[in-house]
Write an enzyme that holds these catalytic residues in place. Structure first.
Site, PDB file in Angstrom:
ATOM      1  N   ASP A   1      -7.865  -5.759  -6.282  1.00  0.00           N
ATOM      2  CA  ASP A   1      -7.630  -4.556  -5.485  1.00  0.00           C
ATOM      3  C   ASP A   1      -8.414  -3.390  -6.098  1.00  0.00           C
ATOM      4  OD1 ASP A   1      -6.606  -2.363  -4.064  1.00  0.00           O
ATOM      5  OD2 ASP A   1      -4.590  -3.211  -3.970  1.00  0.00           O
TER       6      ASP A   1
ATOM      7  N   SER B   1       0.829  -1.194   0.000  1.00  0.00           N
ATOM      8  CA  SER B   1       0.000   0.000   0.000  1.00  0.00           C
ATOM      9  C   SER B   1       0.874   1.259   0.000  1.00  0.00           C
ATOM     10  CB  SER B   1      -0.964  -0.051   1.192  1.00  0.00           C
ATOM     11  OG  SER B   1      -1.987   0.895   1.075  1.00  0.00           O
TER      12      SER B   1
ATOM     13  N   HIS C   1      -7.517  -5.468  -1.668  1.00  0.00           N
ATOM     14  CA  HIS C   1      -6.320  -4.756  -1.203  1.00  0.00           C
ATOM     15  C   HIS C   1      -5.658  -5.517  -0.064  1.00  0.00           C
ATOM     16  CE1 HIS C   1      -3.662  -1.384  -0.753  1.00  0.00           C
ATOM     17  NE2 HIS C   1      -4.039  -1.145   0.484  1.00  0.00           N
TER      18      HIS C   1
END
Length: 325
Positions: free
Chosen positions: A272, A128, A301
């Site tokens: 995602d 991330s 995600h």
């Protein structure tokens, strides 16, 4: 303390604002060898601390502290490094200045070069916002970084994700702390995991019997544990991420991508919703030494979050393969 602190004094940020008495919190695992060439940098993501990264560190793992010196710097704004919750006036709470990914990486570079004397990094990896820092390292210091392995993250915040961040900022800009944090948790619930995850009731694998229980027990509680000003600062950091938005590349995103010399294994999650496979494909196509290695998972995600064993194994195997080259 279980982690170390790099004192930075009055630090001038990319914006020109000065962060008074700034500091970086970091944790190391393993031992730096005499040649100083066994270094892995593993920055944290939004809302995480170094402890959040420990699922990928351990004996027999790709990030094995018996082989590597693993450095985990805490994102500015996360409550351990300089953050709205631990700074004094005029940089506290909602007066905390904008911190960019470039700011974080410049500070990490200062730690590596000038405190530890490290001139080469074997690998920069992360999830991330940690992945965004890996890209930033590759572009900002192309002669220093040998490999990057960003997972579930892109080299910039593309417009769709920028719009998402706008949505989660809105409740945090109100005065009702508890309600705003619960609201943020509920917004993230629809984005962090895929349609198929919910359709297949995969939350039951995490111990939740119903969808409502999962939203309240997992998503709300996750965000209720955070300081709202810290969370807002980190969201702003993520929203403004762009490896070309700095004096090196002056907004030329493609040039920034082409300047990354490192061997790159880019791992987008196929489901995602924040950092999409298509965005990663575009970025990889403009990098000279990149391959795409998608995580075939319905965990969205959170395929990169370290909570689903098949995804953990996939990421660990990819890192092992990259490090062996």
């Amino acid at each position: 303390m279980e982690y170390e602190i790099l004192e930075l004094g009055d630090y001038t940020l990319q914006s020109g604002a000065v962060l008074n008495n700034a500091f970086l919190a970091y944790k190391t695992y393993g031992t730096l060898n005499a040649e100083k060439n066994n270094v892995i940098l593993y920055p944290t993501a939004l809302g995480d601390t170094h402890r959040s990264n420990e699922w990928l560190i351990g004996e027999g793992m790709a990030l094995d502290p018996n082989k590597y010196f693993i450095m985990v710097p805490n994102l500015l704004g996360n409550g351990l490094s300089s953050s709205p919750s631990n700074m004094e006036i005029p940089s506290d709470k909602n007066s905390f200045p904008l911190i960019t990914i470039y700011d974080n990486v410049r500070i990490q570079h200062h730690l590596m070069m000038y405190k530890l004397g490290i001139k080469k990094i074997a690998l920069v990896t992360g999830w991330s916002l940690g992945a965004m820092q890996a890209f930033e390292w590759g572009a900002a210091y192309p002669n220093m970084v040998q490999r990057i392995a960003p997972f579930n993250g892109t080299a910039k915040t593309w417009p769709h994700t920028y719009a998402f961040f706008e949505g989660v900022k809105a409740p945090l800009e109100t005065d009702d702390t508890v309600t705003s944090l619960r609201t943020v948790g509920r917004i993230y619930a629809g984005w962090g995991l895929s349609h198929a995850f919910y359709r297949n009731s995969c939350y039951k694998e995490l111990g939740y019997d119903s969808l409502d229980e999962f939203i309240a027990g997992f998503w709300e509680q996750n965000f209720l544990a955070l300081d709202p000003c810290n969370l807002l600062a980190m969201i702003r950091t993520g929203q403004h991420a762009d490896i070309s938005n700095n004096p090196l590349y002056k907004g030329d995103f493609n040039q920034a991508l082409q300047s990354i010399k490192a061997q790159a294994c880019i791992m987008p999650g196929k489901t995602d919703l924040y950092f999409t496979h298509d965005d990663s494909m575009y970025e990889a196509d403009h990098m000279p030494n990149a391959c795409i290695h998608p995580i075939d998972s319905i965990w969205g995600h959170f395929a990169g979050r370290g909570i689903h064993q098949p995804d953990i194994s996939f990421i660990n195997d990819a890192l092992n393969n990259l490090l062996s080259n």
